[in-house]
Write a protein that holds these residues in place. Sequence first.
Motif, mmCIF file in Angstrom:
data_model
loop_
_atom_site.group_PDB
_atom_site.id
_atom_site.type_symbol
_atom_site.label_atom_id
_atom_site.label_comp_id
_atom_site.label_asym_id
_atom_site.label_seq_id
_atom_site.Cartn_x
_atom_site.Cartn_y
_atom_site.Cartn_z
ATOM 1 N N ALA A 146 42.286 28.915 45.018
ATOM 2 C CA ALA A 146 40.946 28.754 44.443
ATOM 3 C C ALA A 146 39.907 29.529 45.253
ATOM 4 N N GLN A 147 40.031 29.509 46.571
ATOM 5 C CA GLN A 147 39.096 30.258 47.410
ATOM 6 C C GLN A 147 39.337 31.753 47.287
ATOM 7 N N VAL A 148 40.588 32.165 47.122
ATOM 8 C CA VAL A 148 40.892 33.582 46.916
ATOM 9 C C VAL A 148 40.189 34.085 45.652
ATOM 10 N N VAL A 149 40.289 33.334 44.567
ATOM 11 C CA VAL A 149 39.634 33.716 43.306
ATOM 12 C C VAL A 149 38.125 33.797 43.482
ATOM 13 N N LEU A 150 37.546 32.796 44.139
ATOM 14 C CA LEU A 150 36.105 32.772 44.373
ATOM 15 C C LEU A 150 35.662 33.962 45.223
ATOM 16 N N LEU A 151 36.411 34.259 46.284
ATOM 17 C CA LEU A 151 36.072 35.390 47.159
ATOM 18 C C LEU A 151 36.139 36.718 46.410
ATOM 19 N N ARG A 152 37.166 36.906 45.615
ATOM 20 C CA ARG A 152 37.277 38.153 44.852
ATOM 21 C C ARG A 152 36.090 38.329 43.924
ATOM 22 N N ARG A 153 35.688 37.240 43.284
ATOM 23 C CA ARG A 153 34.561 37.301 42.356
ATOM 24 C C ARG A 153 33.262 37.610 43.106
ATOM 25 N N ARG A 154 33.057 36.952 44.238
ATOM 26 C CA ARG A 154 31.824 37.159 45.011
ATOM 27 C C ARG A 154 31.777 38.562 45.610
ATOM 28 N N LEU A 155 32.892 39.041 46.128
ATOM 29 C CA LEU A 155 32.914 40.375 46.723
ATOM 30 C C LEU A 155 32.735 41.457 45.655
ATOM 31 N N ALA A 156 33.320 41.265 44.497
ATOM 32 C CA ALA A 156 33.140 42.224 43.407
ATOM 33 C C ALA A 156 31.672 42.298 42.997
ATOM 34 N N ALA A 157 31.006 41.156 42.948
ATOM 35 C CA ALA A 157 29.593 41.111 42.583
ATOM 36 C C ALA A 157 28.722 41.824 43.617
ATOM 37 N N ALA A 158 29.205 41.852 44.878
ATOM 38 C CA ALA A 158 28.462 42.515 45.950
ATOM 39 C C ALA A 158 28.850 43.984 46.096
#
Length: 233
Positions: A165-177
Amino acid sequence: LVIDEAGQFCLANTIAVASASANLLLLGDPQQLPQVSQGTHPEPVDGSALGWLVENHRTLPAERGYFLDRTHRMHPAVCAPVSALAYEGRLQSNDDVTAARRLDGYPPGVHVLPVRHEGNSAESPEEAEAIAAQITLLLGSTWTDEHGARPLAPADVLVLAPYNAQVVLLRRRLAAAGLGEVKVGTVDKFQGAQAPVVIISMTASSVADIPRGIPFLLNRNRLNVAISRAQYA
């Protein structure tokens, strides 16, 4: 018969295949994560072949084999805590290569970045935000290794998390940045990988919030694998 990654090869399977040879050579590291498997064997043959040989030690006793005591990956400042954690202080860094590595403006070694949050279990938006900010701060700094000097790139950073779940969240946040090139995954996925900078998201807010309990999150082998992916910090 040579068995590679014998720290992941269970004793039952080792006994089964050993009869095919006159000599058996086991290579591997029992201080890393075991093989992911849905099959089960009874104790004690469910453990790895090397884990059985090591017994209550963390490194192989001299009368049972050879401990390769030099790492060519980790800077001495990363190697020292890893050696104390998992290798009885016996693991040393090949300083001739690793000590010359540097990232301008950032010291080598294991660093702690405190992030305040409450009620987080398998994902932490606060840590994802802090990680994105930290990577943005580091990118473009001059990275120097045995191949020369160049700006630190997104591909030079690994981000590890204990939960999908944290991996998915991190990928989404990093992509947005705009950091979609940064590789993100679980500790298990990146066993064997390396990067100049490795960031580990511990995710859970407290012992009570940890999925699968603290023995999973603070497992010595899991921490060893996570920290030892780093070449510099």
